[in-house]
Design an enzyme around this catalytic site. Structure first.
Site, PDB file in Angstrom:
ATOM      1  N   GLY A   1       0.849  -1.201   0.000  1.00 53.96           N
ATOM      2  CA  GLY A   1       0.000   0.000   0.000  1.00 53.96           C
ATOM      3  C   GLY A   1       0.875   1.238   0.000  1.00 53.96           C
ATOM      4  O   GLY A   1       1.867   1.291   0.714  1.00 53.96           O
TER       5      GLY A   1
ATOM      6  N   ASP B   1       0.196   1.874   9.022  1.00 56.03           N
ATOM      7  CA  ASP B   1      -0.272   1.098  10.186  1.00 56.03           C
ATOM      8  C   ASP B   1       0.717   1.125  11.353  1.00 56.03           C
ATOM      9  O   ASP B   1       0.349   0.781  12.481  1.00 56.03           O
ATOM     10  CB  ASP B   1      -0.535  -0.360   9.790  1.00 56.03           C
ATOM     11  CG  ASP B   1      -1.766  -0.521   8.919  1.00 56.03           C
ATOM     12  OD1 ASP B   1      -2.402   0.496   8.606  1.00 56.03           O
ATOM     13  OD2 ASP B   1      -2.089  -1.667   8.554  1.00 56.03           O
TER      14      ASP B   1
ATOM     15  N   GLY C   1      -5.998  -0.095   9.776  1.00 62.93           N
ATOM     16  CA  GLY C   1      -5.309  -0.822  10.843  1.00 62.93           C
ATOM     17  C   GLY C   1      -5.721  -2.277  10.738  1.00 62.93           C
ATOM     18  O   GLY C   1      -6.761  -2.660  11.253  1.00 62.93           O
ATOM     19  N   ARG C   2      -4.940  -3.016   9.955  1.00 58.84           N
ATOM     20  CA  ARG C   2      -5.302  -4.410   9.668  1.00 58.84           C
ATOM     21  C   ARG C   2      -5.091  -5.311  10.876  1.00 58.84           C
ATOM     22  O   ARG C   2      -5.999  -5.976  11.340  1.00 58.84           O
ATOM     23  CB  ARG C   2      -4.448  -4.888   8.488  1.00 58.84           C
ATOM     24  CG  ARG C   2      -4.673  -6.296   8.068  1.00 58.84           C
ATOM     25  CD  ARG C   2      -3.903  -6.583   6.805  1.00 58.84           C
ATOM     26  NE  ARG C   2      -4.513  -5.920   5.666  1.00 58.84           N
ATOM     27  CZ  ARG C   2      -5.519  -6.426   4.951  1.00 58.84           C
ATOM     28  NH1 ARG C   2      -6.005  -7.610   5.242  1.00 58.84           N
ATOM     29  NH2 ARG C   2      -6.010  -5.766   3.930  1.00 58.84           N
TER      30      ARG C   2
END
Ligand code: F6P
Length: 342
Positions: free
Chosen positions: A10, A128, A171-172
């Site tokens: 990303g 993140d 925020g995986r």
């Protein structure tokens, strides 16, 4: 010496600042030549290149995104991926690679170095902030700033209509963006992937907030999960690193809150807005320093290493240390912030 540069995964604000610093110092101080590979590992597998020299990196410091393009291509899942990478490194006479990426991109760099001896230096990026061995990744500060501004704006509209506003942030696996922006924006509930949440408890906080005559803001990380259920997904398709496309928990939670409390609840999904646009001053500073140190690691032949921020120092750590385990929110830190819930 010719150095290849690529950006994978990303995108995030600050990637161009790294590229600029690597090229600027490498060409000016060490007389190195550069070549960019387009769209992360895809460019190296397919031989898609971008010319890279000092004129090519002028003016890109404040620009978001990446002039090299990015993708989530995994060469280990691509037919003859490693063989094609080796062929292209030979074809373009590349002596070293600077790979700028997160967990997945750097995981590939670590494997290429350890198993195939390909000389890679890693630079950590992700909004993140979940990469281990570095205190911060660039992109995170910008994302937190964007999310905080959004929460500030949502307070006034929530209060005007006495509605619950659920804000879904990225925020995986880690709730750093939710935690920092939620705290900075004065959210009344913050939900993170590291701790499963209890919808009844969330509703109790929402109700108590209304009693204080203010409308609550609930910040939820896209990877957060309810205690008695699975991850809420709209789309279960996986990318070549095995990640599903997240988003959906915010909308799901608003419906639950509305159904259980009788209060109107709406959702705002911040999505890619958190990744777009110009990097903050902190991210430009960090990305630039990472770039300067990455090219020094190349000069020293210190391959298989990643530059990292520890305190205020930039250090070198094995790439594998950063990718072996994710940096997640400590339960004690989450507990500390809990005093503001409700
Ligand atoms: O890894 C950074 C990140 O922004 C995650 O927070 C998010 O889940 C993911 O990328 C989204 O990726 P994509 O842009 O491919 O949908």
């Amino acid at each position: 010496m010719k150095v290849g540069v690529l950006t994978g995964g990303g995108d995030c604000p600050g990637l161009n600042a790294v590229i600029r610093a690597v090229v600027r110092k490498g060409e000016q101080e060490y007389d190195y030549g550069f070549i960019g590979f387009k769209d992360g590992w895809r460019g190296l597998v397919e031989g898609a290149t971008v010319p890279l020299d000092i004129p090519a990196v002028r003016g890109i410091l404040p620009r978001g995104g990446t002039i090299l393009g990015s993708s989530r291509t995994n060469p280990f899942k691509t037919e003859n991926g490693v063989r094609r990478i080796k062929e292209n490194l030979a074809k373009y006479e590349v002596d070293a690679l600077v790979a700028i990426g997160g967990e997945d991109t750097l995981g590939v760099a670590a494997k290429l170095y350890e198993e195939y001896g390909i000389p890679c230096v890693g630079v950590p990026k992700t909004i993140d902030n979940d990469l281990n061995a570095t205190d911060y990744t660039f992109g995170f500060d910008t994302a937190v700033g964007i999310a905080t501004e959004a929460i500030d704006r949502l307070h006034t509209t929530a209060e005007s209509h006495m509605r619950v506003l659920v804000v879904e942030v990225m925020g995986r696996h880690a709730g750093w963006i939710a935690l920092h922006s939620g705290l900075a924006g004065g959210a009344n509930v913050i939900l993170i992937p590291e701790q499963r949440f209890d919808v009844d408890q969330v509703c109790a906080w929402v109700t108590s907030r209304f009693k204080a005559s203010y409308a609550p803001i609930v910040v939820v990380a896209e990877g957060a999960m309810p205690k008695d259920g699975d991850m809420v997904l709209k789309d279960a398709t996986k990318d070549s690193f095995g990640h599903v496309r997240l988003s959906g928990v915010g909308e799901w939670l608003a419906k639950e809150i509305e159904g259980r409390t009788g209060k109107e609840a709406r959702t705002t999904v911040l999505g890619h807005i958190q990744r777009g646009g110009t990097p903050s001053a902190f991210d430009r500073w960090l990305a630039t320093r990472f770039g300067l140190h990455a090219i020094d690691a190349v000069r020293d032949g210190d391959f298989g290493k990643m530059v990292a921020l520890q305190g205020t120092d930039i250090v070198r750590v094995p790439i594998a240390d950063a990718t072996a385990k994710l940096k997640t929110v400590d339960p004690e830190l989450y507990k500390e912030v809990g005093v503001f819930f409700g």
